[in-house]
Structure formats: C-alpha cells, structure tokens
Design an enzyme around this catalytic site. Sequence first.
Site, PDB file in Angstrom:
ATOM      1  N   ASP A   1       0.869  -1.163   0.108  1.00 28.46           N
ATOM      2  CA  ASP A   1       0.183  -0.012   0.483  1.00 28.46           C
ATOM      3  C   ASP A   1       0.805   1.117   0.492  1.00 28.46           C
ATOM      4  O   ASP A   1       2.086   1.149   0.461  1.00 28.46           O
ATOM      5  CB  ASP A   1      -0.974  -0.012   1.347  1.00 28.46           C
TER       6      ASP A   1
ATOM      7  N   ASN B   1     -12.624  -3.878   2.518  1.00 25.19           N
ATOM      8  CA  ASN B   1     -14.577  -2.485   2.091  1.00 25.19           C
ATOM      9  C   ASN B   1     -15.049  -2.489   1.186  1.00 25.19           C
ATOM     10  O   ASN B   1     -14.410  -2.657   0.207  1.00 25.19           O
ATOM     11  CB  ASN B   1     -12.973  -1.129   2.522  1.00 25.19           C
TER      12      ASN B   1
ATOM     13  N   HIS C   1     -10.353  -5.624  -3.595  1.00 19.54           N
ATOM     14  CA  HIS C   1      -9.166  -6.329  -2.845  1.00 19.54           C
ATOM     15  C   HIS C   1      -8.726  -6.225  -1.548  1.00 19.54           C
ATOM     16  O   HIS C   1     -10.373  -5.799  -0.230  1.00 19.54           O
ATOM     17  CB  HIS C   1      -7.622  -4.248  -2.665  1.00 19.54           C
TER      18      HIS C   1
ATOM     19  N   HIS D   1      -7.121  -5.739   2.143  1.00 21.25           N
ATOM     20  CA  HIS D   1      -5.710  -4.832   2.811  1.00 21.25           C
ATOM     21  C   HIS D   1      -5.028  -7.045   3.678  1.00 21.25           C
ATOM     22  O   HIS D   1      -5.852  -6.945   4.520  1.00 21.25           O
ATOM     23  CB  HIS D   1      -6.286  -4.031   3.803  1.00 21.25           C
TER      24      HIS D   1
HETATM   25  P1  5GP Z   1      -9.801   1.711   0.554  1.00 16.22           P
HETATM   26  O1  5GP Z   1      -9.940   2.061   1.521  1.00 16.22           O
HETATM   27  O2  5GP Z   1     -10.271   1.311  -1.008  1.00 16.22           O
HETATM   28  O3  5GP Z   1     -10.183  -0.238   1.158  1.00 16.22           O
HETATM   29  O4  5GP Z   1      -7.979   1.126   0.060  1.00 16.22           O
HETATM   30  C1  5GP Z   1      -6.978   1.617  -0.886  1.00 16.22           C
HETATM   31  C2  5GP Z   1      -6.262   1.404  -0.762  1.00 16.22           C
HETATM   32  O5  5GP Z   1      -5.317   2.029  -1.697  1.00 16.22           O
HETATM   33  C3  5GP Z   1      -5.652   2.998   0.027  1.00 16.22           C
HETATM   34  O6  5GP Z   1      -5.304   1.644   1.466  1.00 16.22           O
HETATM   35  C4  5GP Z   1      -4.473   3.408  -0.286  1.00 16.22           C
HETATM   36  O7  5GP Z   1      -3.673   3.955   0.543  1.00 16.22           O
HETATM   37  C5  5GP Z   1      -4.219   2.751  -1.470  1.00 16.22           C
HETATM   38  N1  5GP Z   1      -3.886   3.065  -2.421  1.00 16.22           N
HETATM   39  C6  5GP Z   1      -4.392   4.167  -3.527  1.00 16.22           C
HETATM   40  N2  5GP Z   1      -3.993   5.041  -4.690  1.00 16.22           N
HETATM   41  C7  5GP Z   1      -2.503   3.723  -4.417  1.00 16.22           C
HETATM   42  C8  5GP Z   1      -1.891   3.932  -5.625  1.00 16.22           C
HETATM   43  O8  5GP Z   1      -1.397   4.820  -6.184  1.00 16.22           O
HETATM   44  N3  5GP Z   1      -0.448   2.948  -5.178  1.00 16.22           N
HETATM   45  C9  5GP Z   1      -0.327   1.945  -4.308  1.00 16.22           C
HETATM   46  N4  5GP Z   1       0.543   0.949  -4.038  1.00 16.22           N
HETATM   47  N5  5GP Z   1      -1.331   1.542  -3.330  1.00 16.22           N
HETATM   48  C10 5GP Z   1      -2.573   3.086  -3.516  1.00 16.22           C
END
Ligand code: 5GP
Length: 139
Positions: free
Chosen positions: A32, A88, A101, A103
């Site tokens: 992340d 999520n 995805h 985590h």
């Molecule tokens: P969500 O909040 O949708 O469950 O998690 C999305 C996650 O993707 C976040 O923790 C954020 O930091 C990560 N993320 C968003 N954009 C990028 C990116 O361009 N590269 C990487 N490696 N992680 C990302």
Amino acid sequence: MREENCIFCKIIAGEIPSRTIYEDDDFKVILDVNPAAKGHALILPKNHCKNLYEIDEQTLAKAAALAKKLASHMKEQLQCDGLNVLQNNGEVAGQTVFHFHMHLIPRYVGMKNNDLLNWTHEEFTDEEQDAICEKLQIK
Ligand code: 5GP
Ligand code: ZN
C-alpha cells in the site's frame, strides 16, 4: 477484464508503478502506498470487479487462500505479532478504490497505529438484537 480509469487496473497492467511482492495469473499483491503499518499489502485480483458483491466465488476463494499464505510469509519475514485482513465495500465502509482488494495489515506490539480498528460499540436492546438475528438467519 479491466476498467478504464481504474487505478488498480493500471497498476496491474504495469502502467502505474507499484512495489509488487507477489504475482500469478490471477493476482497481483502490492505494498500500500500509504501503509497503516510496516508491510501493509493489498491483494488485487487481476480481473476488475468492484467489490464483494461482484466478485466470483472462485476468485474469492483463491484470494482467501493467498491471504493465508501471505499471512504466514509476513509473520516469518516481518516478525509481526498479529495481522488484520480488511476488505471494504462501498464508500460508507471506507472503500476509496472501487476495484476489489483485500488489505493485509501486519500488527506490532507498541506500534503507532495500534488503535487502527478500534470502534466504540453501539447499543441495541435485547428485542432489537432478537429482531436483527431473526432477519439475518439463513434457514
Ligand atoms: P480502500 O480504502 O479502498 O479499502 O483502500 C484503498 C487503498 O489503496 C488505500 O489504503 C490506499 O492507500 C491504497 N492506494 C490508493 N492508490 C494507490 C496507488 O496508486 N498505489 C498503491 N500501492 N496503493 C494505493
Ligand atoms: Zn480495476
């Protein structure tokens, strides 16, 4: 299957760089970019689907097996003391990237974000809980 303007589809295609720790025909696992803890990783299915409602069961089962494999790997390599698997669905649930995805968040005794997932519990009466239970029972 990919979706235009999906950041994770672009990462999977290699159009946006990422730190990849694992890849096979079905998944890419990346670090992340804004980690909640050392080693915070994301399991990305290569086929675009938005969320848990849309993902096919076979891919989900493979993602769960991969989460198990990576959990042991992380414990070994990072000596983490625990690990959260978080997934999520929907904006209200904290989803910001609408490509499914999982985590994997390693946890360490004494780490900065140790209250990461702390929530205060809501109060429901016994009657309300009974009604909720009744509504959710799968018979
Ligand atoms: P969500 O909040 O949708 O469950 O998690 C999305 C996650 O993707 C976040 O923790 C954020 O930091 C990560 N993320 C968003 N954009 C990028 C990116 O361009 N590269 C990487 N490696 N992680 C990302
Ligand atoms: Zn996508």
